[in-house]
Design a protein around this motif. Structure first.
Motif, PDB file in Angstrom:
ATOM      1  N   MET A 121      78.720  -9.830  17.520  1.00  0.00           N
ATOM      2  CA  MET A 121      79.088  -8.465  17.880  1.00  0.00           C
ATOM      3  C   MET A 121      77.921  -7.874  18.662  1.00  0.00           C
ATOM      4  O   MET A 121      76.793  -7.851  18.184  1.00  0.00           O
ATOM      5  CB  MET A 121      79.383  -7.620  16.646  1.00  0.00           C
ATOM      6  CG  MET A 121      80.656  -8.002  15.918  1.00  0.00           C
ATOM      7  SD  MET A 121      82.146  -7.984  16.921  1.00  0.00           S
ATOM      8  CE  MET A 121      82.268  -6.272  17.380  1.00  0.00           C
ATOM      9  N   LEU A 122      78.244  -7.413  19.843  1.00  0.00           N
ATOM     10  CA  LEU A 122      77.282  -6.766  20.714  1.00  0.00           C
ATOM     11  C   LEU A 122      77.538  -5.269  20.594  1.00  0.00           C
ATOM     12  O   LEU A 122      78.687  -4.822  20.698  1.00  0.00           O
ATOM     13  CB  LEU A 122      77.525  -7.243  22.149  1.00  0.00           C
ATOM     14  CG  LEU A 122      76.525  -6.939  23.225  1.00  0.00           C
ATOM     15  CD1 LEU A 122      75.149  -7.475  22.874  1.00  0.00           C
ATOM     16  CD2 LEU A 122      77.001  -7.521  24.551  1.00  0.00           C
ATOM     17  N   ALA A 123      76.518  -4.491  20.310  1.00  0.00           N
ATOM     18  CA  ALA A 123      76.695  -3.045  20.143  1.00  0.00           C
ATOM     19  C   ALA A 123      75.539  -2.307  20.793  1.00  0.00           C
ATOM     20  O   ALA A 123      74.427  -2.824  20.883  1.00  0.00           O
ATOM     21  CB  ALA A 123      76.776  -2.686  18.656  1.00  0.00           C
ATOM     22  N   ALA A 124      75.832  -1.084  21.226  1.00  0.00           N
ATOM     23  CA  ALA A 124      74.814  -0.241  21.850  1.00  0.00           C
ATOM     24  C   ALA A 124      74.854   1.138  21.214  1.00  0.00           C
ATOM     25  O   ALA A 124      75.926   1.691  20.970  1.00  0.00           O
ATOM     26  CB  ALA A 124      75.064  -0.142  23.354  1.00  0.00           C
ATOM     27  N   ARG A 134      80.767  -1.342  22.015  1.00  0.00           N
ATOM     28  CA  ARG A 134      80.829  -2.464  21.062  1.00  0.00           C
ATOM     29  C   ARG A 134      81.779  -3.501  21.636  1.00  0.00           C
ATOM     30  O   ARG A 134      82.827  -3.157  22.167  1.00  0.00           O
ATOM     31  CB  ARG A 134      81.324  -1.993  19.707  1.00  0.00           C
ATOM     32  CG  ARG A 134      81.529  -3.133  18.694  1.00  0.00           C
ATOM     33  CD  ARG A 134      81.956  -2.599  17.339  1.00  0.00           C
ATOM     34  NE  ARG A 134      80.841  -2.030  16.613  1.00  0.00           N
ATOM     35  CZ  ARG A 134      79.971  -2.736  15.881  1.00  0.00           C
ATOM     36  NH1 ARG A 134      80.102  -4.035  15.796  1.00  0.00           N
ATOM     37  NH2 ARG A 134      79.002  -2.140  15.234  1.00  0.00           N
ATOM     38  N   LYS A 135      81.401  -4.767  21.498  1.00  0.00           N
ATOM     39  CA  LYS A 135      82.257  -5.837  22.009  1.00  0.00           C
ATOM     40  C   LYS A 135      81.982  -7.121  21.250  1.00  0.00           C
ATOM     41  O   LYS A 135      80.839  -7.434  20.934  1.00  0.00           O
ATOM     42  CB  LYS A 135      81.976  -6.057  23.495  1.00  0.00           C
ATOM     43  CG  LYS A 135      82.831  -7.136  24.118  1.00  0.00           C
ATOM     44  CD  LYS A 135      82.537  -7.289  25.599  1.00  0.00           C
ATOM     45  CE  LYS A 135      83.433  -8.372  26.175  1.00  0.00           C
ATOM     46  NZ  LYS A 135      83.180  -8.548  27.603  1.00  0.00           N
ATOM     47  N   ARG A 136      83.050  -7.864  20.987  1.00  0.00           N
ATOM     48  CA  ARG A 136      82.917  -9.197  20.395  1.00  0.00           C
ATOM     49  C   ARG A 136      82.614 -10.171  21.530  1.00  0.00           C
ATOM     50  O   ARG A 136      83.288 -10.155  22.559  1.00  0.00           O
ATOM     51  CB  ARG A 136      84.215  -9.579  19.681  1.00  0.00           C
ATOM     52  CG  ARG A 136      84.144 -10.937  19.016  1.00  0.00           C
ATOM     53  CD  ARG A 136      85.441 -11.233  18.296  1.00  0.00           C
ATOM     54  NE  ARG A 136      85.489 -12.618  17.916  1.00  0.00           N
ATOM     55  CZ  ARG A 136      86.013 -13.057  16.792  1.00  0.00           C
ATOM     56  NH1 ARG A 136      86.558 -12.204  15.956  1.00  0.00           N
ATOM     57  NH2 ARG A 136      86.018 -14.329  16.509  1.00  0.00           N
ATOM     58  N   VAL A 137      81.586 -11.021  21.323  1.00  0.00           N
ATOM     59  CA  VAL A 137      81.181 -11.997  22.336  1.00  0.00           C
ATOM     60  C   VAL A 137      81.014 -13.356  21.668  1.00  0.00           C
ATOM     61  O   VAL A 137      81.056 -13.471  20.442  1.00  0.00           O
ATOM     62  CB  VAL A 137      79.868 -11.568  23.042  1.00  0.00           C
ATOM     63  CG1 VAL A 137      80.061 -10.288  23.836  1.00  0.00           C
ATOM     64  CG2 VAL A 137      78.725 -11.423  22.045  1.00  0.00           C
ATOM     65  N   GLU A 138      80.787 -14.366  22.488  1.00  0.00           N
ATOM     66  CA  GLU A 138      80.553 -15.707  21.949  1.00  0.00           C
ATOM     67  C   GLU A 138      79.247 -15.735  21.165  1.00  0.00           C
ATOM     68  O   GLU A 138      78.301 -15.016  21.486  1.00  0.00           O
ATOM     69  CB  GLU A 138      80.485 -16.726  23.088  1.00  0.00           C
ATOM     70  CG  GLU A 138      81.795 -16.918  23.805  1.00  0.00           C
ATOM     71  CD  GLU A 138      81.676 -17.961  24.911  1.00  0.00           C
ATOM     72  OE1 GLU A 138      80.728 -18.786  24.880  1.00  0.00           O
ATOM     73  OE2 GLU A 138      82.529 -17.939  25.797  1.00  0.00           O
ATOM     74  N   ALA A 139      79.178 -16.585  20.158  1.00  0.00           N
ATOM     75  CA  ALA A 139      77.986 -16.684  19.314  1.00  0.00           C
ATOM     76  C   ALA A 139      76.757 -17.103  20.120  1.00  0.00           C
ATOM     77  O   ALA A 139      75.634 -16.771  19.755  1.00  0.00           O
ATOM     78  CB  ALA A 139      78.220 -17.663  18.169  1.00  0.00           C
TER      79      ALA A 139
END
Length: 157
Positions: A121-124, A134-139
């Protein structure tokens, strides 16, 4: 020597010593003629620490375990586990800051190491702590200032 506390027999012998949390075992070193000691946390299959063990006076058998040696081993094994947990935490949770002052944004990457579907999970968050993206991304997403800035430019456009 044994101690019976809460119906648990604690073994405290020359090659096997335990308390309520840890088990130490002096074992033959498979790689040479020496001895090793393993420290295992109760309930775990693998030892947290395996290291060389001192030879006894006869230079053939291992030095016997005793209370002071066991307590030193417990302290060392606990420290090894703590460092491992810190390393895992650092690998799974990354944080960078972009911008400055009132425009500073903290970008975090939290990796979820799922066996079947690992992701991150990428969050700012802005300077006030409010989540702005917020965005789900590859591990395997590589979090750098450049990738964070590019992501935010797309998200906030």
């Amino acid at each position: 020597m044994t101690d019976t506390t809460d119906d648990t027999v604690l073994i405290q012998e020359a090659r096997h010593w335990e308390d309520e949390t840890w088990i130490a075992q002096v074992i033959k070193n498979e790689d040479d003629d020496g001895w090793a000691v393993s420290m295992t946390l109760r309930g775990e299959a693998e030892p947290a620490l395996v290291g060389p063990w001192t030879m006894g006076r006869d230079k053939k058998n291992p030095k016997p375990l005793d209370a002071p040696a066991f307590h030193t081993l417990v302290k060392t094994a606990h420290e090894v586990r703590r460092r491992h947990e810190q390393q895992l935490q650092a690998r799974l949770h990354k944080k960078i800051w972009i911008g400055s002052g009132a425009h500073e944004i903290v970008v975090t990457l939290d990796i979820v190491p799922d066996d079947d579907d690992p992701y991150a999970m990428l969050a700012a968050r802005n300077a006030e702590g409010r989540e702005v993206a917020r965005k789900r991304v590859e591990a395997g997403f590589r979090l750098t200032a450049e990738t964070a800035e590019a992501w935010l430019a797309r998200e906030l456009a």
